[in-house]
Write an enzyme that holds these catalytic residues in place. Structure first.
Site, PDB file in Angstrom:
ATOM      1  N   LYS A  91      40.929  42.998  37.205  1.00 41.41           N
ATOM      2  CA  LYS A  91      40.934  41.766  36.426  1.00 41.41           C
ATOM      3  C   LYS A  91      41.252  42.035  34.977  1.00 41.41           C
ATOM      4  O   LYS A  91      41.869  41.239  34.314  1.00 41.41           O
ATOM      5  CB  LYS A  91      39.584  41.075  36.536  1.00 41.41           C
TER       6      LYS A  91
HETATM    7  N1  GLU Z   1      33.893  33.260  35.721  1.00 38.53           N
HETATM    8  C1  GLU Z   1      34.073  34.072  36.891  1.00 38.53           C
HETATM    9  C2  GLU Z   1      35.229  35.033  36.699  1.00 38.53           C
HETATM   10  O1  GLU Z   1      36.081  34.783  35.858  1.00 38.53           O
HETATM   11  C3  GLU Z   1      34.361  33.263  38.131  1.00 38.53           C
HETATM   12  C4  GLU Z   1      33.154  32.651  38.685  1.00 38.53           C
HETATM   13  C5  GLU Z   1      33.321  31.873  39.967  1.00 38.53           C
HETATM   14  O2  GLU Z   1      34.460  31.501  40.350  1.00 38.53           O
HETATM   15  O3  GLU Z   1      32.299  31.625  40.586  1.00 38.53           O
HETATM   16  O4  GLU Z   1      35.263  36.025  37.361  1.00 38.53           O
END
Ligand code: GLU
Length: 278
Positions: A252
């Site tokens: 990520k």
């Molecule tokens: N904010 C989280 C992320 O960017 C995603 C959370 C979710 O989709 O539950 O990894």
């Protein structure tokens, strides 16, 4: 999926979006569109030290470039800390939480000496009252953890009925014991991801949570929190993560090109969709 479907994309603005995010956002968006439902965007910005306004602005820019549209106002978690504090207080009042004063170093040491190895989920429990009082007097910061043991007692037989619909695999049973005593309120920001996520999924009326399989384990905790807080349980889909040309997962935060880089290199949103198999 049928009408009344509400999906969401919930990025944390801690960096630029890349292809993996595009895949998640497009998949959630298309699921809502195919069902004649709604697509919402949520900015998960509780961590003020890592989130930056320019990354949030870039989220809107990148998603618009992809051809997505979403309802406004967008829910920004940093503006709703009271909602999470209320949920935390409800759990605390039920006696389900305990203060955890351990530092990162102490947690790492505890993990190393765990009987089943460093992967054992943390379940340290509260400190003896005397020590806790001393640490509080000394002004030491603490996190709030959910006690799995007390949660299990509170739910009784319902604990074994914590199921949810996985859109690819059918009915599944959540296993919160895989996560241990999770932090629901961090020392620094007073809330943590799982709590904010379940509160918001419920408040926003999300019916289908569609996100990457790196978050598949989150359901174990989130399903438990829904039961403890009396919140509805959405259906879930955890899609496989995008792989890079070398067959490795696109991390990520590192390695894969940002959507902005692809755009600057002349890649069109249509070409990107095709590349993502969408
Ligand atoms: N904010 C989280 C992320 O960017 C995603 C959370 C979710 O989709 O539950 O990894």
């Amino acid at each position: 999926m049928s009408g009344g479907v509400v999906t969401r994309f919930a990025p944390s603005p801690t960096g630029r979006l890349h292809e993996g995010h595009a895949f998640s956002a497009l998949t959630a968006f298309e699921a809502a569109r195919a069902a004649g439902g709604r697509f919402l965007l949520r900015i998960e910005d509780i961590d003020r030290t890592r989130c930056r306004p320019e990354f949030e602005a870039a989220v809107y820019e990148d998603l618009a470039w992809l051809g997505l549209s979403w309802e406004t106002p967008v829910r920004r978690q940093s503006e709703h800390l009271d909602d999470y504090a209320n949920a935390l207080e409800r759990l605390r009042a039920q006696g389900l939480l305990y203060r955890c004063f351990r530092t990162r170093k102490e947690l790492a040491q505890a993990a190393q000496s765990a009987p089943h190895g460093p992967e054992t989920p943390f379940q340290g429990g509260p400190l003896p009252p005397q020590e806790e009082a001393e640490r509080l007097d000394a002004g030491q910061p603490f996190a709030w953890r959910l006690s799995l043991e007390r949660a299990r007692d509170a739910l009784g037989p319902a604990y074994h009925g914590l199921t949810y619909l996985d859109l690819d695999r059918g009915e599944q049973r959540a296993r919160p014991e895989r996560a241990g005593d999770v932090v629901l309120a961090r020392k620094d920001v007073g809330v943590a991801y799982h709590l904010a996520c379940v509160v918001d999924d419920a408040l926003q009326g999300i019916t289908h949570v569609i996100r990457g399989e790196d978050l598949a384990g989150a359901v174990d905790v989130q399903r438990l929190l829904q039961a403890l807080l009396g919140l509805p349980t959405p259906a879930y889909r955890h899609h496989p993560l995008r792989l890079g040309p070398d067959g490795k997962r696109l991390a990520k935060r590192a390695g894969s090109p940002a959507l902005a880089d692809l755009r600057a290199a002349g890649v069109s949103p249509q070409a990107l969709r095709a590349r993502l198999g969408l």
